[in-house]
Design a protein around this motif. Sequence first.
Motif, short mmCIF file in Angstrom:
data_model
loop_
_atom_site.label_atom_id
_atom_site.label_comp_id
_atom_site.label_asym_id
_atom_site.label_seq_id
_atom_site.Cartn_x
_atom_site.Cartn_y
_atom_site.Cartn_z
N TYR A 4 -90.24 57.27 -34.46
CA TYR A 4 -89.75 58.64 -34.56
C TYR A 4 -88.23 58.63 -34.51
O TYR A 4 -87.64 57.99 -33.65
N THR A 5 -87.62 59.28 -35.45
CA THR A 5 -86.18 59.46 -35.44
C THR A 5 -85.90 60.94 -35.23
O THR A 5 -86.39 61.77 -36.01
N PRO A 6 -85.13 61.30 -34.21
CA PRO A 6 -84.79 62.71 -34.01
C PRO A 6 -84.14 63.31 -35.26
O PRO A 6 -83.46 62.62 -36.02
N GLU A 7 -84.34 64.59 -35.44
CA GLU A 7 -83.83 65.30 -36.61
C GLU A 7 -82.30 65.37 -36.58
O GLU A 7 -81.69 65.60 -35.54
N PHE A 23 -77.66 64.62 -33.84
CA PHE A 23 -79.12 64.63 -33.79
C PHE A 23 -79.60 65.69 -32.81
O PHE A 23 -78.89 66.05 -31.86
N CYS A 24 -80.83 66.16 -33.00
CA CYS A 24 -81.38 67.23 -32.18
C CYS A 24 -81.56 66.85 -30.71
O CYS A 24 -81.63 67.71 -29.85
N ASP A 25 -81.57 65.55 -30.41
CA ASP A 25 -81.71 65.13 -29.01
C ASP A 25 -80.38 64.96 -28.31
O ASP A 25 -80.31 64.51 -27.18
N LYS A 27 -77.80 63.07 -29.38
CA LYS A 27 -77.06 61.86 -29.77
C LYS A 27 -76.08 62.20 -30.88
O LYS A 27 -76.40 62.95 -31.81
N TYR A 84 -79.40 56.53 -36.65
CA TYR A 84 -79.74 56.70 -35.23
C TYR A 84 -79.48 55.42 -34.44
O TYR A 84 -79.21 55.47 -33.24
#
Length: 95
Positions: A4-7, A23-25, A27, A84
Amino acid sequence: MMDYTPEIVQVIPHENYTVTVYFCDGKIVLHDVKPKLEQGVFQHLKDMTFFINNCKIMNDTLAWDLTGKNDPSDCIDIDPDYLYSLEYVEESIAV
């Protein structure tokens, strides 16, 4: 490859041929395009106006729209897993 790669939620191109990718997390990474500018399709990005104005999110990743028609099959895009995997950078905020 990651499961899984965050959006990617935002990309900001800079005049030194780098792009800040958010990124949505939470990062944040900095992708340096300079090493690729002499390679094949990446030569389009040597034009700074094109580099800045056509940088966007397409195909769920950092991309450059080659035609201005938002055609996901006609762009230069960068593997989101690769992006990522780049080292986290601190966000620089102007004061």
